[in-house]
Design a protein around this motif. Structure first.
Motif, PDB file in Angstrom:
ATOM      1  N   PHE A  60      28.393  41.084  32.648  1.00  0.00           N
ATOM      2  CA  PHE A  60      27.293  40.129  32.751  1.00  0.00           C
ATOM      3  C   PHE A  60      26.337  40.532  33.873  1.00  0.00           C
ATOM      4  CE2 PHE A  60      25.532  35.948  34.078  1.00  0.00           C
ATOM      5  CZ  PHE A  60      24.913  35.621  32.882  1.00  0.00           C
ATOM      6  N   ALA A  61      26.895  40.994  34.995  1.00  0.00           N
ATOM      7  CA  ALA A  61      26.054  41.403  36.126  1.00  0.00           C
ATOM      8  C   ALA A  61      25.231  42.634  35.767  1.00  0.00           C
ATOM      9  CB  ALA A  61      26.915  41.680  37.348  1.00  0.00           C
ATOM     10  N   ASP A  62      25.809  43.565  35.000  1.00  0.00           N
ATOM     11  CA  ASP A  62      25.055  44.742  34.566  1.00  0.00           C
ATOM     12  C   ASP A  62      23.904  44.338  33.663  1.00  0.00           C
ATOM     13  OD1 ASP A  62      26.530  46.532  36.009  1.00  0.00           O
ATOM     14  OD2 ASP A  62      27.875  47.065  34.340  1.00  0.00           O
ATOM     15  N   MET A  63      24.146  43.343  32.801  1.00  0.00           N
ATOM     16  CA  MET A  63      23.088  42.870  31.921  1.00  0.00           C
ATOM     17  C   MET A  63      21.933  42.306  32.728  1.00  0.00           C
ATOM     18  SD  MET A  63      24.403  40.966  28.437  1.00  0.00           S
ATOM     19  CE  MET A  63      24.686  39.491  29.328  1.00  0.00           C
ATOM     20  N   LEU A  64      22.242  41.586  33.796  1.00  0.00           N
ATOM     21  CA  LEU A  64      21.201  40.971  34.620  1.00  0.00           C
ATOM     22  C   LEU A  64      20.796  41.853  35.795  1.00  0.00           C
ATOM     23  CD1 LEU A  64      22.499  37.306  34.774  1.00  0.00           C
ATOM     24  CD2 LEU A  64      20.708  38.217  33.321  1.00  0.00           C
ATOM     25  N   GLN A  65      21.332  43.040  35.860  1.00  0.00           N
ATOM     26  CA  GLN A  65      21.062  44.003  36.927  1.00  0.00           C
ATOM     27  C   GLN A  65      21.424  43.423  38.295  1.00  0.00           C
ATOM     28  OE1 GLN A  65      16.992  45.073  36.255  1.00  0.00           O
ATOM     29  NE2 GLN A  65      17.475  46.258  34.436  1.00  0.00           N
ATOM     30  N   LEU A  66      22.590  42.799  38.362  1.00  0.00           N
ATOM     31  CA  LEU A  66      23.097  42.234  39.608  1.00  0.00           C
ATOM     32  C   LEU A  66      24.393  42.918  40.030  1.00  0.00           C
ATOM     33  CD1 LEU A  66      22.735  38.435  38.776  1.00  0.00           C
ATOM     34  CD2 LEU A  66      21.234  39.778  40.229  1.00  0.00           C
ATOM     35  N   SER A  67      24.639  44.112  39.536  1.00  0.00           N
ATOM     36  CA  SER A  67      25.944  44.723  39.751  1.00  0.00           C
ATOM     37  C   SER A  67      26.234  44.945  41.240  1.00  0.00           C
ATOM     38  CB  SER A  67      26.071  46.023  38.972  1.00  0.00           C
ATOM     39  OG  SER A  67      25.066  46.931  39.370  1.00  0.00           O
ATOM     40  N   GLY A  68      25.232  45.221  42.047  1.00  0.00           N
ATOM     41  CA  GLY A  68      25.453  45.408  43.485  1.00  0.00           C
ATOM     42  C   GLY A  68      25.948  44.130  44.136  1.00  0.00           C
ATOM     43  N   ALA A  69      25.336  43.011  43.803  1.00  0.00           N
ATOM     44  CA  ALA A  69      25.748  41.725  44.357  1.00  0.00           C
ATOM     45  C   ALA A  69      27.140  41.345  43.860  1.00  0.00           C
ATOM     46  CB  ALA A  69      24.744  40.635  43.965  1.00  0.00           C
ATOM     47  N   ALA A  70      27.426  41.623  42.596  1.00  0.00           N
ATOM     48  CA  ALA A  70      28.744  41.305  42.047  1.00  0.00           C
ATOM     49  C   ALA A  70      29.828  42.128  42.730  1.00  0.00           C
ATOM     50  CB  ALA A  70      28.766  41.546  40.545  1.00  0.00           C
ATOM     51  N   LYS A  71      29.536  43.373  43.010  1.00  0.00           N
ATOM     52  CA  LYS A  71      30.523  44.230  43.674  1.00  0.00           C
ATOM     53  C   LYS A  71      30.752  43.771  45.118  1.00  0.00           C
ATOM     54  CE  LYS A  71      29.757  48.268  40.809  1.00  0.00           C
ATOM     55  NZ  LYS A  71      29.154  49.580  40.708  1.00  0.00           N
ATOM     56  N   ARG A  72      29.668  43.385  45.803  1.00  0.00           N
ATOM     57  CA  ARG A  72      29.817  42.896  47.174  1.00  0.00           C
ATOM     58  C   ARG A  72      30.642  41.611  47.198  1.00  0.00           C
ATOM     59  NH1 ARG A  72      24.480  44.372  47.376  1.00  0.00           N
ATOM     60  NH2 ARG A  72      23.773  42.212  47.237  1.00  0.00           N
ATOM     61  N   PHE A  73      30.367  40.721  46.248  1.00  0.00           N
ATOM     62  CA  PHE A  73      31.113  39.468  46.179  1.00  0.00           C
ATOM     63  C   PHE A  73      32.594  39.730  45.915  1.00  0.00           C
ATOM     64  CE2 PHE A  73      33.031  36.194  43.497  1.00  0.00           C
ATOM     65  CZ  PHE A  73      32.991  35.131  44.372  1.00  0.00           C
ATOM     66  N   SER A  74      32.888  40.577  44.936  1.00  0.00           N
ATOM     67  CA  SER A  74      34.288  40.821  44.596  1.00  0.00           C
ATOM     68  C   SER A  74      35.007  41.545  45.736  1.00  0.00           C
ATOM     69  CB  SER A  74      34.405  41.605  43.288  1.00  0.00           C
ATOM     70  OG  SER A  74      33.821  42.867  43.414  1.00  0.00           O
ATOM     71  N   ARG A  75      34.295  42.382  46.473  1.00  0.00           N
ATOM     72  CA  ARG A  75      34.911  43.061  47.611  1.00  0.00           C
ATOM     73  C   ARG A  75      35.264  42.036  48.699  1.00  0.00           C
ATOM     74  NH1 ARG A  75      31.154  46.823  48.164  1.00  0.00           N
ATOM     75  NH2 ARG A  75      31.929  48.049  46.438  1.00  0.00           N
ATOM     76  N   ARG A  76      34.332  41.108  48.958  1.00  0.00           N
ATOM     77  CA  ARG A  76      34.601  40.072  49.961  1.00  0.00           C
ATOM     78  C   ARG A  76      35.721  39.145  49.516  1.00  0.00           C
ATOM     79  NH1 ARG A  76      29.919  36.936  50.380  1.00  0.00           N
ATOM     80  NH2 ARG A  76      28.650  38.589  49.569  1.00  0.00           N
ATOM     81  N   TRP A  77      35.705  38.774  48.264  1.00  0.00           N
ATOM     82  CA  TRP A  77      36.705  37.841  47.739  1.00  0.00           C
ATOM     83  C   TRP A  77      38.084  38.483  47.752  1.00  0.00           C
ATOM     84  CZ3 TRP A  77      39.889  35.854  43.770  1.00  0.00           C
ATOM     85  CH2 TRP A  77      39.935  34.471  43.706  1.00  0.00           C
ATOM     86  N   SER A  78      38.140  39.776  47.537  1.00  0.00           N
ATOM     87  CA  SER A  78      39.440  40.462  47.480  1.00  0.00           C
ATOM     88  C   SER A  78      40.040  40.684  48.863  1.00  0.00           C
ATOM     89  CB  SER A  78      39.292  41.796  46.762  1.00  0.00           C
ATOM     90  OG  SER A  78      38.506  42.670  47.536  1.00  0.00           O
ATOM     91  N   GLN A  79      39.330  40.348  49.926  1.00  0.00           N
ATOM     92  CA  GLN A  79      39.857  40.504  51.280  1.00  0.00           C
ATOM     93  C   GLN A  79      40.809  39.375  51.672  1.00  0.00           C
ATOM     94  OE1 GLN A  79      39.347  43.299  53.032  1.00  0.00           O
ATOM     95  NE2 GLN A  79      38.218  43.969  51.215  1.00  0.00           N
ATOM     96  N   LYS A  80      40.973  38.406  50.791  1.00  0.00           N
ATOM     97  CA  LYS A  80      41.892  37.296  51.074  1.00  0.00           C
ATOM     98  C   LYS A  80      43.304  37.851  51.211  1.00  0.00           C
ATOM     99  CE  LYS A  80      38.784  34.056  50.030  1.00  0.00           C
ATOM    100  NZ  LYS A  80      38.132  33.365  51.053  1.00  0.00           N
ATOM    101  N   PRO A  81      44.042  37.461  52.255  1.00  0.00           N
ATOM    102  CA  PRO A  81      45.375  38.028  52.499  1.00  0.00           C
ATOM    103  C   PRO A  81      46.361  37.833  51.346  1.00  0.00           C
ATOM    104  CG  PRO A  81      44.645  36.741  54.377  1.00  0.00           C
ATOM    105  CD  PRO A  81      43.635  36.551  53.303  1.00  0.00           C
ATOM    106  N   LEU A  82      46.358  36.663  50.736  1.00  0.00           N
ATOM    107  CA  LEU A  82      47.290  36.407  49.643  1.00  0.00           C
ATOM    108  C   LEU A  82      46.982  37.301  48.442  1.00  0.00           C
ATOM    109  CD1 LEU A  82      49.662  34.707  48.647  1.00  0.00           C
ATOM    110  CD2 LEU A  82      48.000  33.070  47.771  1.00  0.00           C
ATOM    111  N   LEU A  83      45.699  37.477  48.140  1.00  0.00           N
ATOM    112  CA  LEU A  83      45.321  38.349  47.022  1.00  0.00           C
ATOM    113  C   LEU A  83      45.685  39.799  47.306  1.00  0.00           C
ATOM    114  CD1 LEU A  83      41.895  36.972  45.820  1.00  0.00           C
ATOM    115  CD2 LEU A  83      44.048  37.004  44.584  1.00  0.00           C
ATOM    116  N   GLN A  84      45.486  40.236  48.534  1.00  0.00           N
ATOM    117  CA  GLN A  84      45.838  41.611  48.877  1.00  0.00           C
ATOM    118  C   GLN A  84      47.349  41.824  48.751  1.00  0.00           C
ATOM    119  OE1 GLN A  84      44.251  42.401  52.770  1.00  0.00           O
ATOM    120  NE2 GLN A  84      42.414  43.348  51.897  1.00  0.00           N
ATOM    121  N   ARG A  85      48.119  40.876  49.218  1.00  0.00           N
ATOM    122  CA  ARG A  85      49.579  40.995  49.142  1.00  0.00           C
ATOM    123  C   ARG A  85      50.034  41.054  47.682  1.00  0.00           C
ATOM    124  NH1 ARG A  85      51.580  36.304  51.840  1.00  0.00           N
ATOM    125  NH2 ARG A  85      50.456  37.157  53.599  1.00  0.00           N
ATOM    126  N   PHE A  86      49.485  40.161  46.854  1.00  0.00           N
ATOM    127  CA  PHE A  86      49.872  40.145  45.448  1.00  0.00           C
ATOM    128  C   PHE A  86      49.414  41.419  44.740  1.00  0.00           C
ATOM    129  CE2 PHE A  86      49.634  39.008  40.992  1.00  0.00           C
ATOM    130  CZ  PHE A  86      50.855  38.371  40.810  1.00  0.00           C
TER     131      PHE A  86
END
Length: 175
Positions: A99-125
């Motif tokens: 969806f982000a590629d369709m709207l040409q937002l892939s950079g923002a989507a990648k930054r968001f997912s990188r930040r969201w994935s820094q959560k300790p519980l998600l990293q552990r899992f």
């Protein structure tokens, strides 16, 4: 000298709310509409919730301990199953990135997912499951959005299935 109204009020004898015909208590049979305010146990010894279920054509045996346990377990298992399936599908399909590629937002989507994935519980899992933490975090956020969008369909379906399981369990255990 005191005003006449204060003197009359001081000398008047206290009356109970039932002694006055204009001050009837809820549920008095003489009062119009008293049936609408009936006590929860009127109509026999059947609780109001049981009568409400019967009035809707539903099986009141779901209120037994077996029925409540089975219905709650079914509801929670369906919820966890929907969580795992939606998260796994989002990890595999990656709808947010498409969806982000369709709207040409892939950079923002990648930054968001990188930040969201820094959560300790998600990293552990992600380490335990041996998956990419950034992609895993993005899939979690995507599945959250999809589950919220599907809420008007999934919640009534879960309630219906939980009721069906509770009625089945109560019927076949005899309780």
């Amino acid at each position: 000298q005191q005003p006449a109204t204060a003197t009359a009020a001081a000398t008047a004898t206290p009356t109970s709310p039932r002694s006055s015909p204009s001050a009837r208590m809820p549920g008095d049979p003489e009062r119009p509409g008293a049936a609408a305010m009936s006590s929860p146990r009127e109509g026999g010894d059947r609780p109001m919730l049981v009568r409400a279920l019967e009035g809707q054509g539903l099986d009141p045996s779901v209120l037994s301990p077996v029925g409540i346990t089975a219905g709650t377990a079914a509801h929670e298992l369906l919820g966890l199953g929907w969580l795992y399936v939606s998260w796994g599908l989002c990890y595999r399909v990656r709808p947010g990135l498409r969806f982000a590629d369709m709207l040409q937002l892939s950079g923002a989507a990648k930054r968001f997912s990188r930040r969201w994935s820094q959560k300790p519980l998600l990293q552990r899992f992600a380490r335990v499951a041996k998956v990419d933490p950034v992609r895993f975090g993005a899939a979690g956020a995507e599945s959250f959005v999809i589950r919220k969008l599907m809420w008007p369909v999934t919640v009534p379906l879960k309630v219906y299935v939980a009721y069906s399981v509770a009625a089945f369990a109560a019927k076949y255990t005899g309780r």
